[in-house]
Design a protein around this motif. Structure first.
Motif, mmCIF file in Angstrom:
data_model
loop_
_atom_site.group_PDB
_atom_site.id
_atom_site.type_symbol
_atom_site.label_atom_id
_atom_site.label_comp_id
_atom_site.label_asym_id
_atom_site.label_seq_id
_atom_site.Cartn_x
_atom_site.Cartn_y
_atom_site.Cartn_z
ATOM 1 N N ARG A 64 0.851 -1.188 0.000
ATOM 2 C CA ARG A 64 0.000 0.000 0.000
ATOM 3 C C ARG A 64 0.883 1.234 0.000
ATOM 4 N NH1 ARG A 64 -0.531 2.667 4.866
ATOM 5 N NH2 ARG A 64 0.021 1.560 6.785
ATOM 6 N N ASP A 66 -1.553 6.826 6.885
ATOM 7 C CA ASP A 66 -2.651 6.554 5.959
ATOM 8 C C ASP A 66 -2.235 6.663 4.494
ATOM 9 O OD1 ASP A 66 -2.502 9.301 5.532
ATOM 10 O OD2 ASP A 66 -4.246 9.752 6.775
ATOM 11 N N CYS A 74 -13.129 3.482 2.018
ATOM 12 C CA CYS A 74 -12.395 4.145 3.093
ATOM 13 C C CYS A 74 -11.100 4.711 2.523
ATOM 14 C CB CYS A 74 -12.082 3.160 4.215
ATOM 15 S SG CYS A 74 -11.059 3.879 5.531
ATOM 16 N N GLU A 129 -2.464 11.565 11.922
ATOM 17 C CA GLU A 129 -2.473 10.207 12.460
ATOM 18 C C GLU A 129 -1.413 9.991 13.534
ATOM 19 O OE1 GLU A 129 -4.914 8.361 11.474
ATOM 20 O OE2 GLU A 129 -5.521 9.887 10.047
ATOM 21 N N LYS A 148 -8.609 5.780 3.973
ATOM 22 C CA LYS A 148 -7.437 5.387 4.753
ATOM 23 C C LYS A 148 -7.033 3.941 4.487
ATOM 24 C CE LYS A 148 -5.549 5.288 9.439
ATOM 25 N NZ LYS A 148 -5.729 5.724 10.838
ATOM 26 N N LEU A 149 -8.005 3.054 4.327
ATOM 27 C CA LEU A 149 -7.713 1.626 4.224
ATOM 28 C C LEU A 149 -7.718 1.093 2.798
ATOM 29 C CD1 LEU A 149 -9.785 0.317 7.273
ATOM 30 C CD2 LEU A 149 -7.365 0.926 7.188
ATOM 31 N N ASP A 150 -8.467 1.736 1.898
ATOM 32 C CA ASP A 150 -8.514 1.263 0.515
ATOM 33 C C ASP A 150 -7.286 1.750 -0.256
ATOM 34 O OD1 ASP A 150 -10.907 0.095 1.053
ATOM 35 O OD2 ASP A 150 -12.138 1.611 0.049
#
Length: 219
Positions: free
Chosen positions: A3, A44, A152, A25, A154-156
């Motif tokens: 990521r 993130d 999301c 964050e 942040k997560l995708d």
């Protein structure tokens, strides 16, 4: 898992600390007079710290950040490569089902086919996937009359949000309603919606709403 994540060039870092202030964050700390990404899990990858750095010492790179054990199929079985429930389909309500306004499936941006028939000429709702849990009247306020995709920021992965731009460009989308949570990392929802509207080269109305954790909605 690969990521996007922040990379800090310690040689170029001047130790001003501006990136620490910009990181909502708390993933960057000052160590020995230099900025250091001390918590990779909290980063993130959205890059709010990049414009804050006057020395240009920060960049975004894609790399492995932790690993997730792979599940192996039992002997003699073929591993499933896609979810059988993610095929695009419309939802037809017969009156005997619980009340709801969702008109199609799937809704996760990563699963929605770019050429799904229900996308053609629609009013698109792009929502943070946790916003419906905070807003008790989410179906009536937002889903009704819209085709919904959720995700999301942040997560995708970044590819999901690039996919949103392709969906908007290819399906003659009439309007975009973006619903984000009132947390810093969720600004990516609004940015993705505005970017998709701009890149498609069409005059598309974009409305942005912010949902607070207590359920209040701000336009």
């Amino acid at each position: 898992m690969k990521r996007d994540i922040v990379k800090i060039d310690s040689e170029r870092c001047t130790g001003c600390g501006e990136c620490v202030k910009a990181c909502s964050e708390g993933a960057i700390k000052m160590v020995g007079g230099k900025a250091v990404l001390t918590d990779e899990a909290c980063c993130d990858g959205l890059g709010a710290c990049l414009p804050a750095c006057p020395a240009g010492a920060i960049s975004i790179e894609e790399r492995d950040v932790g690993t997730v054990p792979a599940h192996t199929a039992p002997e003699g079985m073929v591993p499933m490569t896609s979810c059988p429930g993610s095929g695009p389909r419309r939802i037809v309500r017969d009156g005997g089902q619980p009340e709801g306004s969702l008109s199609h499936w799937p809704v996760q941006l990563r699963l929605v086919p770019e050429n799904a028939p229900y996308l053609k000429g629609c009013d698109l709702l792009v929502a943070a996937d946790c916003s419906a849990f905070a807003c008790g009247d989410f179906h009536r306020k937002f889903i009704e009359g819209h085709v919904t995709v959720i995700g999301c920021p942040k997560l995708d992965p970044r590819e999901s949000w690039e996919k949103l731009s392709r969906i908007v460009a290819a399906n003659d989308i009439r309007s975009i309603t973006a619903v984000r949570m009132d947390v810093p990392c969720c600004s990516g929802i609004a940015n993705a919606a505005l970017s998709a509207a701009r890149l498609c080269g069409k005059d598309i109305e974009v409305k942005i709403y912010t949902v607070r954790p207590d359920g209040k909605v701000m336009e």
